[in-house]
Design an enzyme around this catalytic site. Structure first.
Site, PDB file in Angstrom:
ATOM      1  CG  HIS A 206      -0.225   0.432   2.496  1.00 54.70           C
ATOM      2  ND1 HIS A 206       0.448  -0.467   3.268  1.00 54.70           N
ATOM      3  CD2 HIS A 206      -0.070   1.640   3.104  1.00 54.70           C
ATOM      4  CE1 HIS A 206       0.982   0.142   4.307  1.00 54.70           C
ATOM      5  NE2 HIS A 206       0.690   1.427   4.233  1.00 54.70           N
TER       6      HIS A 206
HETATM    7  C1  UD1 Z   1      -2.033   6.051   5.194  1.00 54.84           C
HETATM    8  C2  UD1 Z   1      -0.765   6.647   5.781  1.00 54.84           C
HETATM    9  C3  UD1 Z   1       0.333   5.607   5.779  1.00 54.84           C
HETATM   10  C4  UD1 Z   1      -0.120   4.324   6.463  1.00 54.84           C
HETATM   11  C5  UD1 Z   1      -1.431   3.842   5.863  1.00 54.84           C
HETATM   12  C6  UD1 Z   1      -1.949   2.673   6.642  1.00 54.84           C
HETATM   13  C7  UD1 Z   1      -0.421   9.060   5.388  1.00 54.84           C
HETATM   14  C8  UD1 Z   1       0.356  10.055   4.623  1.00 54.84           C
HETATM   15  N1  UD1 Z   1      -0.301   7.780   4.996  1.00 54.84           N
HETATM   16  O1  UD1 Z   1      -1.753   5.728   3.847  1.00 54.84           O
HETATM   17  O2  UD1 Z   1       1.452   6.111   6.489  1.00 54.84           O
HETATM   18  O3  UD1 Z   1       0.869   3.356   6.296  1.00 54.84           O
HETATM   19  O4  UD1 Z   1      -2.401   4.899   5.916  1.00 54.84           O
HETATM   20  O5  UD1 Z   1      -2.838   1.892   5.899  1.00 54.84           O
HETATM   21  O6  UD1 Z   1      -1.106   9.420   6.313  1.00 54.84           O
HETATM   22  N2  UD1 Z   1      -9.040   4.694   0.941  1.00 54.84           N
HETATM   23  C9  UD1 Z   1     -10.261   4.077   0.781  1.00 54.84           C
HETATM   24  N3  UD1 Z   1     -10.860   3.563   1.896  1.00 54.84           N
HETATM   25  C10 UD1 Z   1     -10.324   3.662   3.138  1.00 54.84           C
HETATM   26  C11 UD1 Z   1      -9.070   4.288   3.273  1.00 54.84           C
HETATM   27  C12 UD1 Z   1      -8.441   4.804   2.163  1.00 54.84           C
HETATM   28  O7  UD1 Z   1     -10.803   3.985  -0.308  1.00 54.84           O
HETATM   29  O8  UD1 Z   1     -10.942   3.201   4.109  1.00 54.84           O
HETATM   30  C13 UD1 Z   1      -8.414   5.323  -0.235  1.00 54.84           C
HETATM   31  C14 UD1 Z   1      -8.529   6.858  -0.106  1.00 54.84           C
HETATM   32  O9  UD1 Z   1      -9.698   7.317  -0.677  1.00 54.84           O
HETATM   33  C15 UD1 Z   1      -7.300   7.334  -0.820  1.00 54.84           C
HETATM   34  C16 UD1 Z   1      -6.322   6.180  -0.709  1.00 54.84           C
HETATM   35  O10 UD1 Z   1      -7.040   5.044  -0.255  1.00 54.84           O
HETATM   36  O11 UD1 Z   1      -7.596   7.568  -2.160  1.00 54.84           O
HETATM   37  C17 UD1 Z   1      -5.173   6.480   0.216  1.00 54.84           C
HETATM   38  O12 UD1 Z   1      -5.639   6.772   1.541  1.00 54.84           O
HETATM   39  P1  UD1 Z   1      -4.774   7.712   2.515  1.00 54.84           P
HETATM   40  O13 UD1 Z   1      -5.374   7.688   3.863  1.00 54.84           O
HETATM   41  O14 UD1 Z   1      -4.524   9.020   1.895  1.00 54.84           O
HETATM   42  O15 UD1 Z   1      -3.349   7.022   2.532  1.00 54.84           O
HETATM   43  P2  UD1 Z   1      -2.922   5.507   2.795  1.00 54.84           P
HETATM   44  O16 UD1 Z   1      -2.238   5.003   1.580  1.00 54.84           O
HETATM   45  O17 UD1 Z   1      -4.047   4.725   3.343  1.00 54.84           O
HETATM   46  N1  UDP Z   2      -3.918  -5.122   8.821  1.00 56.34           N
HETATM   47  C1  UDP Z   2      -5.182  -5.686   8.977  1.00 56.34           C
HETATM   48  N2  UDP Z   2      -5.846  -6.089   7.851  1.00 56.34           N
HETATM   49  C2  UDP Z   2      -5.319  -5.965   6.604  1.00 56.34           C
HETATM   50  C3  UDP Z   2      -4.029  -5.405   6.461  1.00 56.34           C
HETATM   51  C4  UDP Z   2      -3.359  -4.978   7.591  1.00 56.34           C
HETATM   52  O1  UDP Z   2      -5.665  -5.815  10.090  1.00 56.34           O
HETATM   53  O2  UDP Z   2      -5.988  -6.352   5.634  1.00 56.34           O
HETATM   54  C5  UDP Z   2      -3.205  -4.660  10.024  1.00 56.34           C
HETATM   55  C6  UDP Z   2      -1.838  -5.264  10.191  1.00 56.34           C
HETATM   56  O3  UDP Z   2      -1.927  -6.514  10.818  1.00 56.34           O
HETATM   57  C7  UDP Z   2      -1.146  -4.216  11.061  1.00 56.34           C
HETATM   58  C8  UDP Z   2      -1.739  -2.934  10.542  1.00 56.34           C
HETATM   59  O4  UDP Z   2      -2.964  -3.282   9.891  1.00 56.34           O
HETATM   60  O5  UDP Z   2      -1.511  -4.372  12.418  1.00 56.34           O
HETATM   61  C9  UDP Z   2      -0.782  -2.329   9.577  1.00 56.34           C
HETATM   62  O6  UDP Z   2      -1.401  -1.361   8.852  1.00 56.34           O
HETATM   63  P1  UDP Z   2      -0.896  -0.874   7.439  1.00 56.34           P
HETATM   64  O7  UDP Z   2      -0.066  -1.908   6.792  1.00 56.34           O
HETATM   65  O8  UDP Z   2      -2.087  -0.392   6.748  1.00 56.34           O
HETATM   66  O9  UDP Z   2      -0.017   0.423   7.824  1.00 56.34           O
HETATM   67  P2  UDP Z   2       1.489   0.668   8.276  1.00 56.34           P
HETATM   68  O10 UDP Z   2       1.784  -0.209   9.439  1.00 56.34           O
HETATM   69  O11 UDP Z   2       2.353   0.407   7.094  1.00 56.34           O
HETATM   70  O12 UDP Z   2       1.494   2.104   8.622  1.00 56.34           O
END
Ligand code: UD1
Ligand code: UDP
Length: 359
Positions: A206
């Protein structure tokens, strides 16, 4: 102590589950949870609150799906209003997301002390939004809860020991969560049976540096398609990656499933042969459940895992990823070494906060 906790993204729900449960046993801490809304799909947010008994947020700002500036700016405005209204004594943030920096900045400008859980981590890659968020958040935090010795070393090198903030080695709250929910997951998850999984690799992708750079994403996908020929690869796919793969019509041959809840994730971790990921949290969880991992990044904040041979960095080069996977599938390691505090982080954090006295 009226404590405002800011959460918004999936990993923060998991971290808060461990810490908020500990706060609920301490009478002097009145925790008010604010959800920024950054993650909003049912299986990216609500499922964690339900499964993990996280107290219901008192506020949800519903701010998501925006560019960095607008997302952070709108969160800053929303959190500021709540800090003022609630007359909070302290504000707590987790990790390194946009929700983290917005919370810390809102509080600091109002002279409300800030506590940062997961302080001191560094990738030394300033192109990562997370690196910017975590450096700025650390700098304006009053209580810095460090998960590792390396995190303390990073802060010391940056001069934090001369700043008016307190550095505390807490250990990693994700280990608290892994230990606590590991017993429950077995009872509540059917994921292994539902998908008839036996020998498989668990994979998540991601991170912006991989998803927003199509050449990196294509290399990663090539590698997975190659690996899938000999061993099943199960990918609970982040909505960000799903959308980019669809928009670019990339062909990913693997078992793609929707993002799963934490119980399912633990069962996938316990039963897999290896983890391939660009997630920060998953690198450690692989280790908590005695699994090796291959990280799809050029650097990691969790260097003790690479140094100890538990994790191998493979970047986004197909050939290197495939080679690393083959190597790590054959690796053996002693996972009993205690790198992250052994599940006591939440207690240490709660005690520090309960006893906090502003200068
Ligand atoms: C964010 C964090 C990242 C973290 C990740 C965990 C920042 C800059 N990034 O990245 O550090 O590792 O969360 O997962 O804060 N989206 C959906 N549904 C959701 C959530 C997101 O469709 O429930 C889509 C959003 O609309 C957006 C994209 O995913 O277009 C990215 O979401 P965003 O929260 O901006 O960043 P992440 O990649 O999730
Ligand atoms: N996780 C989860 N379901 C998923 C993917 C990740 O519960 O489908 C959990 C994972 O076990 C960990 C956390 O989400 O506890 C990590 O989140 P993510 O990888 O989104 O973010 P990061 O740690 O890179 O910020």
């Amino acid at each position: 102590m009226k404590l405002l906790t800011i959460i918004g993204a999936r990993p923060q729900f998991i971290k808060a589950a461990a810490v908020s449960r500990t706060f609920s046993n301490i009478k002097s801490i009145n925790e008010i949870i604010v959800h920024t809304g950054q993650h909003f799909d049912k299986n990216m947010s609500e499922i964690f609150f339900t499964e993990m008994d996280i107290p219901k947020p008192s506020y949800n700002l519903n701010i998501n799906s925006l560019n960095h500036g607008s997302m952070t700016g709108r969160m800053l405005e929303g959190i500021e209003e709540i800090v003022l209204k609630e007359k909070a004594d302290m504000l707590m943030v987790y990790g390194d997301t946009n929700s983290t920096i917005a919370g810390a900045l809102a509080a600091k400008k109002l002279h409300v002390p800030v506590a940062h859980v997961e302080a001191g981590l560094r990738s030394f890659n300033m192109r990562m939004p997370e690196e910017v968020n975590r450096i700025l958040t650390d700098r304006i935090s009053d209580l810095l809860f460090c998960p590792t010795d390396k995190a303390i070393e990073n802060l010391t090198k940056e001069g934090f020991n001369t700043f008016p903030s307190k550095i505390v080695k807490s250990g990693d709250v994700m280990q608290d969560a892994a230990l606590y929910y590991s017993q429950k997951s077995e009872k509540h998850s059917n994921i292994i049976a539902t998908h008839a999984l036996s020998n498989f690799i668990l994979c998540t992708i991601h991170r912006a540096e991989n998803t927003d750079d199509i050449s990196r994403l294509a290399e990663i996908i090539n590698a997975i398609n190659e690996i899938e020929k000999s061993i099943e690869v199960v990918i609970p796919l982040h909505p960000r990656t799903k959308k980019i793969i669809a928009d670019n019509r990339l062909m990913l041959n693997a078992k793609i499933i929707e993002p799963v809840g934490y119980f399912d994730m633990i069962e996938l971790l316990k039963n897999c042969s290896l983890v391939i990921t660009d997630s920060g949290g998953l690198q450690k969880e692989a280790y908590f459940f005695s699994k090796h991992s291959v990280t799809l990044r050029d650097e990691t904040e969790w260097v003790e895992l690479t140094e100890g041979g538990f994790n191998q960095l493979a970047g986004a080069n197909s050939r290197v990823i495939v080679q690393s996977v083959n190597k790590m599938l054959k690796s053996t390691s002693d996972f009993s070494v205690n790198l992250y505090g052994g599940g006591k982080a939440s207690e240490i954090i709660a005690e520090e906060i309960a006893n906090y006295k502003a200068d």
